[in-house]
Design a protein around this motif. Structure first.
Motif, PDB file in Angstrom:
ATOM      1  N   THR A  98      76.330  51.898  48.307  1.00 24.83           N
ATOM      2  CA  THR A  98      77.077  53.118  48.636  1.00 24.83           C
ATOM      3  C   THR A  98      78.041  53.455  47.493  1.00 24.83           C
ATOM      4  N   PRO A  99      78.654  54.650  47.502  1.00 25.12           N
ATOM      5  CA  PRO A  99      79.607  54.972  46.420  1.00 25.12           C
ATOM      6  C   PRO A  99      80.734  53.937  46.298  1.00 25.12           C
ATOM      7  N   THR A 100      81.316  53.505  47.403  1.00 29.06           N
ATOM      8  CA  THR A 100      82.366  52.474  47.279  1.00 29.06           C
ATOM      9  C   THR A 100      81.745  51.164  46.780  1.00 29.06           C
ATOM     10  N   GLY A 101      80.527  50.898  47.226  1.00 31.37           N
ATOM     11  CA  GLY A 101      79.835  49.661  46.824  1.00 31.37           C
ATOM     12  C   GLY A 101      79.560  49.606  45.335  1.00 31.37           C
ATOM     13  N   LEU A 102      79.274  50.754  44.731  1.00 32.96           N
ATOM     14  CA  LEU A 102      79.016  50.792  43.283  1.00 32.96           C
ATOM     15  C   LEU A 102      80.291  50.452  42.500  1.00 32.96           C
ATOM     16  N   LEU A 103      81.421  50.986  42.981  1.00 31.48           N
ATOM     17  CA  LEU A 103      82.707  50.665  42.339  1.00 31.48           C
ATOM     18  C   LEU A 103      83.023  49.186  42.481  1.00 31.48           C
ATOM     19  N   ILE A 104      82.795  48.668  43.696  1.00 31.97           N
ATOM     20  CA  ILE A 104      83.053  47.242  43.965  1.00 31.97           C
ATOM     21  C   ILE A 104      82.189  46.386  43.042  1.00 31.97           C
ATOM     22  N   SER A 105      80.927  46.778  42.928  1.00 36.62           N
ATOM     23  CA  SER A 105      80.004  46.004  42.121  1.00 36.62           C
ATOM     24  C   SER A 105      80.455  45.964  40.654  1.00 36.62           C
ATOM     25  N   SER A 106      80.911  47.113  40.128  1.00 37.58           N
ATOM     26  CA  SER A 106      81.312  47.082  38.717  1.00 37.58           C
ATOM     27  C   SER A 106      82.613  46.302  38.546  1.00 37.58           C
ATOM     28  N   TYR A 107      83.442  46.278  39.576  1.00 42.14           N
ATOM     29  CA  TYR A 107      84.643  45.419  39.547  1.00 42.14           C
ATOM     30  C   TYR A 107      84.233  43.941  39.516  1.00 42.14           C
ATOM     31  N   LEU A 108      83.306  43.569  40.392  1.00 38.13           N
ATOM     32  CA  LEU A 108      82.900  42.159  40.482  1.00 38.13           C
ATOM     33  C   LEU A 108      82.213  41.689  39.193  1.00 38.13           C
TER      34      LEU A 108
END
Ligand code: DGP
Length: 217
Positions: free
Chosen positions: A49-59
């Motif tokens: 999801t859009p929030t998930g993509l941000l989370i993924s690039s953070y991780l």
């Protein structure tokens, strides 16, 4: 006329990185299907999801975000799945969830950036699990597993802190079941299946609750 379909159970798996949740949730899903119990898998964070993509690039270390911002993004990632999860459960399907709000609290609290009440607040009122299976494993055992060390949180000292936050979260939570995850996979599976079959039965007679951390907050 047919009676109303009994709801499915919400079963959450928690534990430090590489504690074996993913392979055991897959095994469990297969075992429930083999028994004719409808079930589905879901994992958080949902990186699609859009929030998930941000989370993924953070991780992955491509993006830096403050501890508060990333905490709220992880929480949003769970909230955006809630209505779909509710529908699934009400249609009679048991949901097997790999990580949930307990990870949310444990990982942020382990950073020492915020107190437990602040960490719990954004997830307050989420769907309440019928069972939380906590995979307990020494950090050294988890760290020796394949692919460990690739993402932001995969450092032994940090995981040690996460582990003690999880232990605190479980205290006094009647939904919390501790499974020794350092044993052979078959033994873990047997223990998990016993707990889940019991939860599936219990859930049939109990309403689905949306009050995570409301009553004991
Ligand atoms: P996984 O896909 O299960 O490997 O999880 C990715 C990483 O994100 C893992 O190190 C655990 C961490 N994590 C999962 N949920 C949360 C959360 O809600 N908040 C924080 N801060 N970290 C989380």
């Amino acid at each position: 006329m047919m009676g109303k379909q009994p709801r499915g159970a919400l079963v959450v798996f928690e534990g430090i990185d590489r504690s074996g949740k993913t392979s055991q949730t897959n095994l469990l899903n297969g075992a429930l299907s083999a028994r004719g119990i409808p079930s589905a898998l879901r994992r958080f964070p949902d990186r699609t999801t859009p929030t998930g993509l941000l989370i993924s690039s953070y991780l992955e270390g491509q993006k830096n975000l403050s501890d508060q911002v990333i905490h709220l993004l992880f929480s949003s990632n769970r909230w955006e799945a809630t209505s779909e999860m509710k529908e699934t459960l009400e249609s009679g399907t048991t949901l097997i969830v790999d990580r949930y709000a307990y990870s949310g609290v444990a990982y942020t609290a382990a950073k020492g950036a915020a107190d437990l009440d602040w960490c719990k607040a954004p997830d307050r009122g989420l769907l309440t699990p019928d069972l939380v299976i906590y995979f307990d494993i020494p950090t050294s055992v988890a760290a020796s597993r394949a692919e460990y060390g690739g993402e932001r949180y995969e450092k032994v000292e940090f995981q040690e802190k996460v582990r003690s936050q999880f232990a605190k979260l479980g205290e006094g939570d009647k939904r919390w079941a501790i499974v020794d995850a350092a044993r052979p996979g078959e033994d873990i599976h047997e223990a998990v299946l016993g707990l889940v079959l019991e939860a599936v039965e219990r859930a049939k007679n109990e309403p689905l609750r949306e009050d995570l951390w409301v009553s004991d907050y």
